[in-house]
Scaffold this active site. Structure first.
Site, PDB file in Angstrom:
ATOM      1  N   SER A  82      37.396  55.412  17.625  1.00  0.00           N
ATOM      2  CA  SER A  82      36.327  54.897  18.483  1.00  0.00           C
ATOM      3  C   SER A  82      34.955  55.004  17.822  1.00  0.00           C
ATOM      4  CB  SER A  82      36.299  55.646  19.820  1.00  0.00           C
ATOM      5  OG  SER A  82      37.468  55.408  20.556  1.00  0.00           O
ATOM      6  N   GLY A  95      38.951  52.639  21.585  1.00  0.00           N
ATOM      7  CA  GLY A  95      38.643  51.955  20.337  1.00  0.00           C
ATOM      8  C   GLY A  95      37.150  51.738  20.182  1.00  0.00           C
ATOM      9  N   GLY A 155      33.464  49.494  19.109  1.00  0.00           N
ATOM     10  CA  GLY A 155      32.839  48.188  19.234  1.00  0.00           C
ATOM     11  C   GLY A 155      32.652  47.696  20.654  1.00  0.00           C
ATOM     12  N   CYS A 181      39.059  54.294  28.084  1.00  0.00           N
ATOM     13  CA  CYS A 181      37.842  53.995  27.330  1.00  0.00           C
ATOM     14  C   CYS A 181      37.701  52.490  27.065  1.00  0.00           C
ATOM     15  CB  CYS A 181      37.804  54.818  26.041  1.00  0.00           C
ATOM     16  SG  CYS A 181      36.137  55.051  25.392  1.00  0.00           S
ATOM     17  N   LEU A 182      37.892  52.022  25.834  1.00  0.00           N
ATOM     18  CA  LEU A 182      37.814  50.589  25.577  1.00  0.00           C
ATOM     19  C   LEU A 182      38.876  49.851  26.384  1.00  0.00           C
ATOM     20  CD1 LEU A 182      36.379  48.352  23.992  1.00  0.00           C
ATOM     21  CD2 LEU A 182      37.964  48.754  22.093  1.00  0.00           C
ATOM     22  N   GLN A 186      37.533  49.192  29.746  1.00  0.00           N
ATOM     23  CA  GLN A 186      36.600  48.063  29.745  1.00  0.00           C
ATOM     24  C   GLN A 186      37.336  46.732  29.670  1.00  0.00           C
ATOM     25  OE1 GLN A 186      34.189  49.159  26.377  1.00  0.00           O
ATOM     26  NE2 GLN A 186      33.584  51.094  27.323  1.00  0.00           N
ATOM     27  N   ASN A 215      33.401  59.378  24.889  1.00  0.00           N
ATOM     28  CA  ASN A 215      32.969  58.759  23.637  1.00  0.00           C
ATOM     29  C   ASN A 215      32.907  57.256  23.852  1.00  0.00           C
ATOM     30  OD1 ASN A 215      32.631  57.675  21.104  1.00  0.00           O
ATOM     31  ND2 ASN A 215      34.693  58.172  20.418  1.00  0.00           N
ATOM     32  N   GLY A 238      29.916  53.699  24.040  1.00  0.00           N
ATOM     33  CA  GLY A 238      28.567  53.154  24.027  1.00  0.00           C
ATOM     34  C   GLY A 238      28.411  51.951  24.940  1.00  0.00           C
ATOM     35  N   PHE A 239      29.514  51.575  25.615  1.00  0.00           N
ATOM     36  CA  PHE A 239      29.498  50.460  26.570  1.00  0.00           C
ATOM     37  C   PHE A 239      30.055  50.967  27.904  1.00  0.00           C
ATOM     38  CE2 PHE A 239      29.327  48.499  22.485  1.00  0.00           C
ATOM     39  CZ  PHE A 239      28.605  47.329  22.647  1.00  0.00           C
ATOM     40  N   HIS A 253      38.122  60.438  28.207  1.00  0.00           N
ATOM     41  CA  HIS A 253      39.335  60.730  27.439  1.00  0.00           C
ATOM     42  C   HIS A 253      40.118  61.891  28.059  1.00  0.00           C
ATOM     43  CE1 HIS A 253      38.817  58.249  23.722  1.00  0.00           C
ATOM     44  NE2 HIS A 253      37.617  58.151  24.255  1.00  0.00           N
ATOM     45  N   GLU A 304      42.985  62.920  27.308  1.00  0.00           N
ATOM     46  CA  GLU A 304      43.735  63.666  26.283  1.00  0.00           C
ATOM     47  C   GLU A 304      42.857  64.673  25.568  1.00  0.00           C
ATOM     48  OE1 GLU A 304      41.332  61.238  23.745  1.00  0.00           O
ATOM     49  OE2 GLU A 304      42.311  60.794  25.654  1.00  0.00           O
TER      50      GLU A 304
END
Length: 372
Positions: free
Chosen positions: A51, A229, A231, A257-258, A261, A299, A301-302, A343, A345
């Site tokens: 990530s 992940g 980006g 996380c990603l 999204q 973790n 940023g979006f 997260h 985990e």
């Protein structure tokens, strides 16, 4: 192993601000989005977390490297951060379980390292002015040239990075005789996520980031998972199509996380780039379904749009971040699907949220019973 003689180095931010330090690595040049992690432990897991691909990591803990590294603490096949900025970097370590020192580990991965930086001032600047691109270099007397290189560095907003860290070919994880079969879409999956699933009697087939739903059918999965992940999630049109297909077929689906999204995008909820993001192992989250608090590892940023999630009749917000009131988890009302922005985990971090993996197994069992 002693590290190299320190060389004068600078960190140049996109807004023109310069911070000074000492280069301690052979690699003496790196670019990427600069961000910070507030964790006091777990630097090896952070540095190998996919990530963080393409990001320069500032560690707020004053000492980095003093407990070495181990093979078990690696979250992927290599270091994924673009560069490391810290206050005190130690090539000596005292952890009996360590296999090697952090310097040797990072040198093997050709990572750029700058120490002796006023990280408190740097983190305060990022917090006030936002995560932004930066360049770290020993070219201390050629700032104009560094500015030109920095201007050529793409912004994280709109940047698709999952393809850079995803597996190229499908692979398996766990016991093939396990009770549950999970198809995982790899957008930058951490090894500890796969361990948590395998420990719950799951056999996982991990697919590339652009795999189609049809490609998973021969594995005959009981449930689907979309990983974390790096980006911007917006360019991941294949992953969004994958999520839509899984949801249309009413298969159990879990996202982290990603992946969270991507599931939001698949349900018409937009995402946005945060000012600094959430990166640390002590972020407070409230579970709105049982009103309990959780200390979580984060973790990202979006984030997903809260107003759009609230107005979607098929979406229920299940978790909220207590620091800034951002959405930390959702579930779908008409489909067997849920996701979280953090997260569960950990690795590193607390274990407050590992129950979510058990919740995924319960969702699989419930869905099976409903289809009998």
């Amino acid at each position: 192993m002693a590290y190299l003689e320190k060389k004068d180095a600078i960190i140049l931010l996109q807004d023109g601000t310069i911070f000074h330090g000492k280069m301690v690595s052979t690699q003496n040049h790196a670019t990427g989005e600069i961000c910070f992690n507030t964790g006091t432990t777990g630097y090896q897991e952070i540095f190998t977390d996919p990530s963080y691909y393409g990001q320069i990591m500032v560690t707020t803990n004053a000492h980095i490297g003093n407990y070495g590294t181990t093979d078990f603490d690696i979250e992927s096949d290599s270091v994924k951060i673009a560069g490391l900025v810290c206050k005190n970097f130690s090539s000596d370590f005292s952890r009996p379980a360590a296999d090697k020192g952090l310097f040797e580990f990072l040198e093997d991965n050709n990572l750029c390292i700058i120490s002796d930086v006023d990280t408190r001032a740097l983190v305060s600047h990022i917090r006030d002015h936002g995560a932004q691109n930066a360049i770290m270099s020993t070219q201390v007397n050629d700032v104009d040239q560094l500015k030109k290189q920095l201007n050529d560095t793409p912004s994280m907003k709109g940047l698709e990075l999952a393809s850079a860290v995803s597996t190229k070919e499908p692979y398996y994880f766990g016991d093939e005789n396990a009770q549950y079969r999970i198809a995982a879409l790899d957008l930058g999956v951490k090894t500890n996520i796969l361990r948590n699933l395998a420990s719950r009697d799951c056999y996982i087939k991990v697919f590339p980031f652009n795999a189609t739903y049809e490609e998973t059918l021969s594995f005959n999965p009981d449930g689907y998972f979309i990983s974390n992940g790096p980006g911007d999630p917006a360019p991941l049109v294949d992953a969004v199509a994958f999520a839509k297909a899984v949801l249309e077929k009413q298969h159990p689906l879990f996202g982290i996380c990603l992946g969270h999204q991507v599931i939001a995008l698949a349900n018409g909820i937009s995402t946005y780039k945060m000012h600094t993001g959430h990166r640390g192992i002590n972020h407070p989250v409230q579970n709105l379904e049982n009103n309990k608090g959780e200390i979580t590892s984060q973790n990202h940023g979006f984030a997903i749009n809260k107003e759009e999630a609230q107005s979607n009749p098929d979406v229920k917000i299940t978790h909220m971040h207590l620091n800034d009131d951002t959405v930390a988890g959702i579930k779908l009302i008409s489909k067997p699907c849920f996701s979280v922005q953090y997260h569960p985990e950990a690795g590193p971090g607390p274990n407050d949220a590992t129950y979510l993996f058990d919740q995924f197994i319960e969702l699989i069992n419930t869905t099976k019973q409903e289809t009998i």
